[in-house]
Design a protein around this motif. Structure first.
Motif, mmCIF file in Angstrom:
data_model
loop_
_atom_site.group_PDB
_atom_site.id
_atom_site.type_symbol
_atom_site.label_atom_id
_atom_site.label_comp_id
_atom_site.label_asym_id
_atom_site.label_seq_id
_atom_site.Cartn_x
_atom_site.Cartn_y
_atom_site.Cartn_z
ATOM 1 N N ALA A 14 6.407 93.049 9.464
ATOM 2 C CA ALA A 14 5.124 93.098 8.759
ATOM 3 C C ALA A 14 4.311 94.355 9.030
ATOM 4 O O ALA A 14 3.095 94.330 8.951
ATOM 5 C CB ALA A 14 4.298 91.856 9.077
ATOM 6 N N CYS A 15 4.978 95.481 9.318
ATOM 7 C CA CYS A 15 4.211 96.718 9.504
ATOM 8 C C CYS A 15 4.247 97.590 8.248
ATOM 9 O O CYS A 15 3.647 98.655 8.229
ATOM 10 C CB CYS A 15 4.690 97.489 10.735
ATOM 11 N N GLY A 16 4.946 97.155 7.212
ATOM 12 C CA GLY A 16 4.935 97.881 5.942
ATOM 13 C C GLY A 16 6.182 98.694 5.649
ATOM 14 O O GLY A 16 6.169 99.557 4.770
ATOM 15 N N LYS A 17 7.279 98.436 6.334
ATOM 16 C CA LYS A 17 8.505 99.202 6.123
ATOM 17 C C LYS A 17 9.003 99.073 4.685
ATOM 18 O O LYS A 17 9.215 100.082 4.014
ATOM 19 C CB LYS A 17 9.610 98.725 7.079
ATOM 20 N N THR A 18 9.194 97.857 4.236
ATOM 21 C CA THR A 18 9.728 97.643 2.890
ATOM 22 C C THR A 18 8.738 98.101 1.833
ATOM 23 O O THR A 18 9.124 98.758 0.859
ATOM 24 C CB THR A 18 10.093 96.159 2.686
ATOM 25 N N ALA A 19 7.470 97.801 2.024
ATOM 26 C CA ALA A 19 6.455 98.220 1.050
ATOM 27 C C ALA A 19 6.426 99.740 0.909
ATOM 28 O O ALA A 19 6.312 100.270 -0.204
ATOM 29 C CB ALA A 19 5.087 97.691 1.457
ATOM 30 N N THR A 20 6.543 100.437 2.016
ATOM 31 C CA THR A 20 6.565 101.897 1.984
ATOM 32 C C THR A 20 7.806 102.398 1.259
ATOM 33 O O THR A 20 7.730 103.279 0.400
ATOM 34 C CB THR A 20 6.521 102.464 3.418
ATOM 35 N N ILE A 84 17.584 104.800 1.631
ATOM 36 C CA ILE A 84 16.567 104.371 2.587
ATOM 37 C C ILE A 84 17.060 103.055 3.173
ATOM 38 O O ILE A 84 17.452 102.151 2.427
ATOM 39 C CB ILE A 84 15.202 104.132 1.903
ATOM 40 N N LEU A 85 17.057 102.958 4.486
ATOM 41 C CA LEU A 85 17.437 101.716 5.159
ATOM 42 C C LEU A 85 16.217 101.191 5.901
ATOM 43 O O LEU A 85 15.531 101.966 6.576
ATOM 44 C CB LEU A 85 18.583 101.945 6.148
ATOM 45 N N THR A 86 15.935 99.898 5.768
ATOM 46 C CA THR A 86 14.819 99.299 6.497
ATOM 47 C C THR A 86 15.314 98.084 7.267
ATOM 48 O O THR A 86 16.265 97.430 6.859
ATOM 49 C CB THR A 86 13.687 98.847 5.552
ATOM 50 N N GLY A 87 14.647 97.804 8.372
ATOM 51 C CA GLY A 87 15.002 96.626 9.151
ATOM 52 C C GLY A 87 14.096 96.448 10.348
ATOM 53 O O GLY A 87 13.608 97.412 10.921
ATOM 54 N N SER A 88 13.872 95.202 10.706
ATOM 55 C CA SER A 88 13.033 94.872 11.857
ATOM 56 C C SER A 88 13.839 94.759 13.132
ATOM 57 O O SER A 88 13.302 94.841 14.222
ATOM 58 C CB SER A 88 12.318 93.541 11.626
ATOM 59 N N ALA A 89 15.124 94.537 12.989
ATOM 60 C CA ALA A 89 15.993 94.350 14.158
ATOM 61 C C ALA A 89 17.068 95.424 14.147
ATOM 62 O O ALA A 89 17.451 95.926 13.103
ATOM 63 C CB ALA A 89 16.631 92.968 14.122
#
Length: 147
Positions: A14-20, A84-89
């Motif tokens: 929930a810090c905005g990775k995907t939204a960004t 672009i790759l995003t992930g929390s873990a």
């Protein structure tokens, strides 16, 4: 994005990775939700890369094999700003997974202050609480210039 083949955006939930990333991506593959995309990675991986770029691979750690596919596609295409790759873990280290050096850059995101995040009134933030506090008599008011 113009300086490297792909960007890995890391950070807490929930810090905005995907939204960004969605603001930049022209195509999106949500690996945590799309079972057919996960199957395609095994059966026909080229299908995942046959989309307008940059392609966002959201929650890439769900299918860590995507990392080497991204790296290989960067090498094959010889272009910048493809993925672009995003992930929390972060998946545990795997000797078979390439480091991504020279191909995949990392952007670390941090959570925002409460008064900066959407839907949170500024009056509820610690920043607002401190700025409206009344100093006690006989004590100097705190000042950042004195720090």
């Amino acid at each position: 994005m113009n300086g490297i083949g792909a960007v890995l955006i890391e950070g807490p939930k929930a810090c905005g990775k995907t939204a960004t990333a969605l603001r930049i991506a022209k195509s999106t593959v949500r690996l945590d939700e799309d079972e057919s995309a996960r199957m395609a990675l095994t059966l026909a991986p080229d299908q995942l890369f046959d989309q307008p770029t940059p392609i966002l691979f959201d929650e890439w750690q769900v299918e860590p094999a995507i990392w080497n596919r991204v790296r290989r596609n960067i090498d094959d295409r010889g272009q910048r700003g493809l993925y672009i790759l995003t992930g929390s873990a972060t998946p545990k280290d795997d000797a078979k997974r390439h480091s991504g050096a020279g191909r995949i850059g990392t952007l670390r995101m941090r959570p925002m202050r409460a008064c900066s995040s959407r839907g949170t009134p500024a009056a509820m933030s610690p920043c607002a609480t401190c700025s409206t506090a009344t100093p006690r008599r006989g004590r100097a008011r705190p000042s950042t210039s004195r720090i």
